[in-house]
Design a protein around this motif. Sequence first.
Motif, PDB file in Angstrom:
ATOM      1  N   VAL A 155      75.897  17.528 -21.872  1.00 53.04           N
ATOM      2  CA  VAL A 155      76.437  16.504 -22.768  1.00 53.04           C
ATOM      3  C   VAL A 155      77.950  16.632 -22.864  1.00 53.04           C
ATOM      4  CG1 VAL A 155      76.571  15.761 -25.179  1.00 53.04           C
ATOM      5  CG2 VAL A 155      74.342  16.143 -24.124  1.00 53.04           C
ATOM      6  N   SER A 156      78.431  17.861 -23.010  1.00 58.27           N
ATOM      7  CA  SER A 156      79.870  18.093 -23.086  1.00 58.27           C
ATOM      8  C   SER A 156      80.560  17.706 -21.778  1.00 58.27           C
ATOM      9  CB  SER A 156      80.138  19.566 -23.404  1.00 58.27           C
ATOM     10  OG  SER A 156      81.524  19.847 -23.375  1.00 58.27           O
ATOM     11  N   LEU A 157      79.965  18.099 -20.665  1.00 59.72           N
ATOM     12  CA  LEU A 157      80.522  17.789 -19.340  1.00 59.72           C
ATOM     13  C   LEU A 157      80.621  16.288 -19.122  1.00 59.72           C
ATOM     14  CD1 LEU A 157      81.313  19.007 -16.490  1.00 59.72           C
ATOM     15  CD2 LEU A 157      78.922  18.592 -15.860  1.00 59.72           C
ATOM     16  N   SER A 173      78.162  11.336 -12.780  1.00 62.11           N
ATOM     17  CA  SER A 173      77.479  12.608 -12.535  1.00 62.11           C
ATOM     18  C   SER A 173      78.011  13.347 -11.314  1.00 62.11           C
ATOM     19  CB  SER A 173      75.969  12.387 -12.397  1.00 62.11           C
ATOM     20  OG  SER A 173      75.694  11.470 -11.363  1.00 62.11           O
ATOM     21  N   GLU A 174      78.607  12.628 -10.355  1.00 66.31           N
ATOM     22  CA  GLU A 174      79.078  13.267  -9.125  1.00 66.31           C
ATOM     23  C   GLU A 174      80.605  13.309  -9.009  1.00 66.31           C
ATOM     24  OE1 GLU A 174      77.691  14.791  -6.662  1.00 66.31           O
ATOM     25  OE2 GLU A 174      75.558  14.341  -6.706  1.00 66.31           O
ATOM     26  N   SER A 212      78.197   6.175  -7.503  1.00 67.02           N
ATOM     27  CA  SER A 212      76.897   5.491  -7.465  1.00 67.02           C
ATOM     28  C   SER A 212      75.733   6.365  -7.924  1.00 67.02           C
ATOM     29  CB  SER A 212      76.613   4.984  -6.039  1.00 67.02           C
ATOM     30  OG  SER A 212      76.391   6.080  -5.155  1.00 67.02           O
ATOM     31  N   ALA A 213      75.827   7.672  -7.719  1.00 65.48           N
ATOM     32  CA  ALA A 213      74.677   8.554  -7.948  1.00 65.48           C
ATOM     33  C   ALA A 213      74.422   8.796  -9.434  1.00 65.48           C
ATOM     34  CB  ALA A 213      74.906   9.885  -7.246  1.00 65.48           C
ATOM     35  N   VAL A 214      73.142   8.693  -9.835  1.00 63.43           N
ATOM     36  CA  VAL A 214      72.738   8.966 -11.222  1.00 63.43           C
ATOM     37  C   VAL A 214      72.192  10.383 -11.350  1.00 63.43           C
ATOM     38  CG1 VAL A 214      71.214   8.248 -13.105  1.00 63.43           C
ATOM     39  CG2 VAL A 214      72.258   6.533 -11.627  1.00 63.43           C
ATOM     40  N   ASN A 215      71.666  10.922 -10.252  1.00 63.94           N
ATOM     41  CA  ASN A 215      71.049  12.245 -10.314  1.00 63.94           C
ATOM     42  C   ASN A 215      72.055  13.333 -10.642  1.00 63.94           C
ATOM     43  OD1 ASN A 215      68.614  11.087  -9.537  1.00 63.94           O
ATOM     44  ND2 ASN A 215      69.055  11.342  -7.371  1.00 63.94           N
TER      45      ASN A 215
END
Length: 445
Positions: free
Chosen positions: A343-345, A422-423, A84-87
């Motif tokens: 970006v790569s990650l 992201s998480e 759910s997390a965007v940060n």
Amino acid sequence: MLKYEEIIEYIKNSIKTEKLDHPKKLPSIRFIQNLFHCSAGTVLKAYTKLEQDHIIYSVPKSGYYIINDFHDKSSSKHPIIDFSAVNLNVESFPYKNFQHCLNKSIDLYKEKLFTYSDPRGLKSLITVLSKHIQSYQIFTKSDNIIITSSSQQVLNILSTMPFPNGKSNILVEQPTYYGMIKYLELNNIPVLGINRDFNGIDLDELEKLFKYGNIKFFYTIPRFHNPTGTSYSKQEKQEIIKLAAKYDVYIVEDDIAADLDMNKKNDPMFSYDTSSKVIYLKSYSKVLMPGLRVAALILPELLINKFLEYKRWTDISSPILSQGALEIYIKNGMFDAHMKHLVSLYANRVHSLKSTLLENKHPRINYNIPDSGYFGCLYINGSLKYDKVITELQHKNIKIFDTSECFLKEYKCNNYFRLTISEVNEKQIVKNIPILLEVLNKYID
């Protein structure tokens, strides 16, 4: 193996097996020194390496602590898998570099910290940004750039202030960013919706709304749309701009994921605008940290004075310290280096997400996964027992965002599921996406 490497392995294994006496805190330097019969310098070398790898962090006069445990991510025997997390994940951010920029910012701008600054923003940051954003094919005068305290502040002000076209309704894609939806609903601002799915939007319907809907501005996320993950084609962007010019409608382009796009030919709508109808918005919080609260706004000249009047009585001026730190971070090349890594990650994680979905096809579950960006999206063909899905996923320690929050009341829909990467890492994606799909499939009527 060198002594300090033995210490590193010991600490890592102790964290994994939860054998530390104090789960959040590492043993003292003296304890490790006696355990391994080595000097304090050797222990410090090991702890410094662990800190550089973002496994631990130091607190002056207190000791060393585990980052993962402190943030309650991987310390649990049953960690939450958060889709759910965007940060930005704390482990993905080079906080030492940014800490250096913050300290340098204090030194450079200490006098300005005690006074109110220009509501337009720090001039030196604006100068740096005007050059930096050229790499996104955005060319504008510095006078048209305004620094704000987050992109949410921009949306709030634009939604409230009058526009030169004298119109009152705001048009939003359905679904769209929930922060925009919430502000409009809480303030009873007149709003209309237009459907946007995996196939984009109906341009004929858009023209009718522009022509007859009394539209002040159209809020859109052309690139890596939130929450569907879709992007407009060049032709779609050009057609929308053409319609905006024809019917005197402004466009608010929220380009939140511009930094994550690997396709350098995917230009923003702003780059095609010749009639000064596009308002361009770019946030730095999502690719750095939410607490930064810095966004860059490019306004047509007709809107600048009115926007600044409203902004001045919203926060007087945006925080100088954050602006100064961002200026240094960009100017020293740290931002570009950070984005290259990020970006790569993210691309690897998105690829893993797409591959896993391909291997676990369900006939009534469609998906859109872009090549990069923050997230992909699932769509359920059929009615769904949504509450039961959420409850069972919670029991399985899988967290997803309630995408129904992204809809106006009259458009409410429970068929979309945004999947943010992201998480979660590739291993977590491969393991948990099949579980998520099975749960969804179980509750489709």
